[in-house]
Design a protein around this motif. Structure first.
Motif, PDB file in Angstrom:
ATOM      1  N   PHE A 184       0.835  -1.206   0.000  1.00 10.63           N
ATOM      2  CA  PHE A 184       0.000   0.000   0.000  1.00 10.63           C
ATOM      3  C   PHE A 184       0.868   1.253   0.000  1.00 10.63           C
ATOM      4  N   LEU A 185       1.875   1.274   0.863  1.00  8.85           N
ATOM      5  CA  LEU A 185       2.700   2.479   0.971  1.00  8.85           C
ATOM      6  C   LEU A 185       3.563   2.703  -0.268  1.00  8.85           C
ATOM      7  N   LEU A 186       3.879   1.640  -0.978  1.00  7.41           N
ATOM      8  CA  LEU A 186       4.667   1.759  -2.202  1.00  7.41           C
ATOM      9  C   LEU A 186       3.801   2.024  -3.425  1.00  7.41           C
ATOM     10  N   GLY A 187       2.487   2.023  -3.250  1.00  8.26           N
ATOM     11  CA  GLY A 187       1.590   2.280  -4.365  1.00  8.26           C
ATOM     12  C   GLY A 187       1.312   1.078  -5.231  1.00  8.26           C
ATOM     13  N   LYS A 188       1.731  -0.123  -4.797  1.00  9.25           N
ATOM     14  CA  LYS A 188       1.449  -1.338  -5.554  1.00  9.25           C
ATOM     15  C   LYS A 188      -0.012  -1.749  -5.420  1.00  9.25           C
ATOM     16  N   GLN A 189      -0.620  -1.385  -4.288  1.00 11.75           N
ATOM     17  CA  GLN A 189      -2.048  -1.537  -4.097  1.00 11.75           C
ATOM     18  C   GLN A 189      -2.599  -0.193  -3.624  1.00 11.75           C
ATOM     19  N   THR A 190      -3.884   0.053  -3.868  1.00 16.05           N
ATOM     20  CA  THR A 190      -4.488   1.336  -3.534  1.00 16.05           C
ATOM     21  C   THR A 190      -5.501   1.162  -2.406  1.00 16.05           C
ATOM     22  N   ARG A 191      -5.336   1.960  -1.354  1.00 17.02           N
ATOM     23  CA  ARG A 191      -6.303   1.961  -0.264  1.00 17.02           C
ATOM     24  C   ARG A 191      -7.613   2.582  -0.719  1.00 17.02           C
ATOM     25  N   SER A 192      -8.686   2.184  -0.079  1.00 22.16           N
ATOM     26  CA  SER A 192      -9.991   2.772  -0.373  1.00 22.16           C
ATOM     27  C   SER A 192     -10.048   4.202   0.144  1.00 22.16           C
ATOM     28  N   PRO A 193     -10.980   5.022  -0.359  1.00 26.36           N
ATOM     29  CA  PRO A 193     -11.157   6.367   0.196  1.00 26.36           C
ATOM     30  C   PRO A 193     -11.443   6.316   1.702  1.00 26.36           C
ATOM     31  N   ALA A 194     -11.024   7.357   2.408  1.00 25.03           N
ATOM     32  CA  ALA A 194     -11.154   7.381   3.869  1.00 25.03           C
ATOM     33  C   ALA A 194     -12.600   7.215   4.320  1.00 25.03           C
ATOM     34  N   VAL A 195     -13.554   7.763   3.571  1.00 26.33           N
ATOM     35  CA  VAL A 195     -14.952   7.660   3.988  1.00 26.33           C
ATOM     36  C   VAL A 195     -15.411   6.215   3.995  1.00 26.33           C
ATOM     37  N   LEU A 196     -14.920   5.398   3.067  1.00 21.47           N
ATOM     38  CA  LEU A 196     -15.284   3.983   3.055  1.00 21.47           C
ATOM     39  C   LEU A 196     -14.636   3.241   4.220  1.00 21.47           C
ATOM     40  N   ARG A 197     -13.405   3.613   4.563  1.00 27.26           N
ATOM     41  CA  ARG A 197     -12.751   2.976   5.702  1.00 27.26           C
ATOM     42  C   ARG A 197     -13.481   3.294   6.994  1.00 27.26           C
ATOM     43  N   ARG A 198     -13.885   4.554   7.152  1.00 28.49           N
ATOM     44  CA  ARG A 198     -14.565   4.954   8.393  1.00 28.49           C
ATOM     45  C   ARG A 198     -15.910   4.260   8.564  1.00 28.49           C
ATOM     46  N   THR A 199     -16.581   3.963   7.462  1.00 25.87           N
ATOM     47  CA  THR A 199     -17.924   3.372   7.546  1.00 25.87           C
ATOM     48  C   THR A 199     -17.907   1.853   7.427  1.00 25.87           C
ATOM     49  N   GLY A 200     -16.718   1.253   7.403  1.00 23.69           N
ATOM     50  CA  GLY A 200     -16.631  -0.199   7.368  1.00 23.69           C
ATOM     51  C   GLY A 200     -16.842  -0.805   5.997  1.00 23.69           C
ATOM     52  N   LEU A 201     -16.700  -0.016   4.934  1.00 31.26           N
ATOM     53  CA  LEU A 201     -16.962  -0.509   3.577  1.00 31.26           C
ATOM     54  C   LEU A 201     -15.690  -0.661   2.743  1.00 31.26           C
ATOM     55  N   GLU A 202     -14.542  -0.673   3.404  1.00 31.26           N
ATOM     56  CA  GLU A 202     -13.295  -0.832   2.661  1.00 31.26           C
ATOM     57  C   GLU A 202     -13.279  -2.148   1.899  1.00 31.26           C
ATOM     58  N   TRP A 203     -13.906  -3.190   2.449  1.00 29.51           N
ATOM     59  CA  TRP A 203     -13.931  -4.488   1.791  1.00 29.51           C
ATOM     60  C   TRP A 203     -14.564  -4.393   0.395  1.00 29.51           C
TER      61      TRP A 203
END
Length: 268
Positions: A184-203
């Motif tokens: 994630f930190l190297l940009g090989k994978q992309t994290r979800s937007p923060a709003v999705l992480r906060r609401t439990g929808l990162e999956w």
């Protein structure tokens, strides 16, 4: 007569600040795991995985879904990716020697984590099922004698390797099982937007980004969630959940006790 809940081994899932976790890792002897839904499913079915959790000294909550839906946002969520990001941003390990076990190069790892000395070990795919490969990893860790080990090979391999390192007598270094944090930190994978992480929808974001790799895993996680729906709906009130004979206790905490870096059953 004692009930199973009374006699089952206990693992405390701690809501801790990133600063407290960074201090524990820098101090040494800490084994840090991050609990998510997949881990809970593995705890329910795999005795060896449960044993790895029993030897961990610190377990954090790595699931906004559990925190938002079932704990009513009472916990501090500390994912492996966010903890590694915090360590990198604060240069918390600049005076420590670091070993990264995972699919990154030394140059890539060094671009993420400032340290006194940084080494990388890239074990072969599926190495945890090969006793010879595991012994080779253990021997290399012993030779390098790092202060902190990041195991970034995914569950359950990361947690099982941590258990085997401890069983081999390697008690001094801190160990963080951090999954895809470096990717994630190297940009090989992309994290979800923060709003999705906060609401439990990162999956949902991750599933849409890589359905071929994650569809089977998330289907299994969903089936496990449904099987545990009753106990999970009582989690906010009880603060406890029994999974595969292991009693999980969820606690929001302000800081760490002096003994946490040593690792003990019940310490979490």
């Amino acid at each position: 007569m004692p009930t199973l809940a009374d006699t089952a081994p206990t693992c405390v899932v701690r809501g801790l600040s990133f600063d407290a976790l960074a201090t524990a890792l820098a101090r040494g002897r800490a084994t840090v795991f991050t609990l998510n839904m997949m881990h809970m499913r593995l705890l329910a079915r795999d005795p060896d995985f449960r044993e790895s959790y029993r030897q961990a000294s610190i377990v954090t909550l790595d699931s906004n879904l559990i925190n938002t839906v079932f704990l009513r946002r009472r916990m501090t969520v500390a994912t492996g990716s966010d903890l590694v990001r915090h360590l990198a941003a604060r240069r918390s390990l600049r005076d420590r020697s670091v070993l990264v076990i995972g699919n990154v190069t030394a140059e890539e790892a060094a671009s993420v984590m400032a340290s006194r000395r940084l080494d990388v070990l890239r074990p072969p795919f599926g190495f945890i099922r090969d006793p010879g490969a595991v012994e080779a990893v253990i021997a290399r860790v012993r030779d390098l004698a790092p202060d902190v080990v990041f195991i970034a090979v995914g569950a359950p391999q990361s947690e099982m390797l941590a258990l085997r390192l401890r069983r081999a007598g390697l008690v001094a270094p801190s160990i963080l099982a951090c999954g895809a944090a470096f990717e994630f930190l190297l940009g090989k994978q992309t994290r979800s937007p923060a709003v999705l992480r906060r609401t439990g929808l990162e999956w949902a974001w991750r599933l849409a980004s890589n359905p071929r790799r994650l569809a089977g895993r998330y289907a299994s996680d969903a089936g496990f969630l449904l099987s545990m729906l009753g106990p999970l709906t009582r989690l906010a009130r009880s603060g406890a959940l029994k999974v595969g004979g292991l009693q999980l206790q969820f606690r929001q905490e302000a800081g760490l006790g002096a003994k946490l870096g040593r690792g003990a059953l019940g310490a979490g």
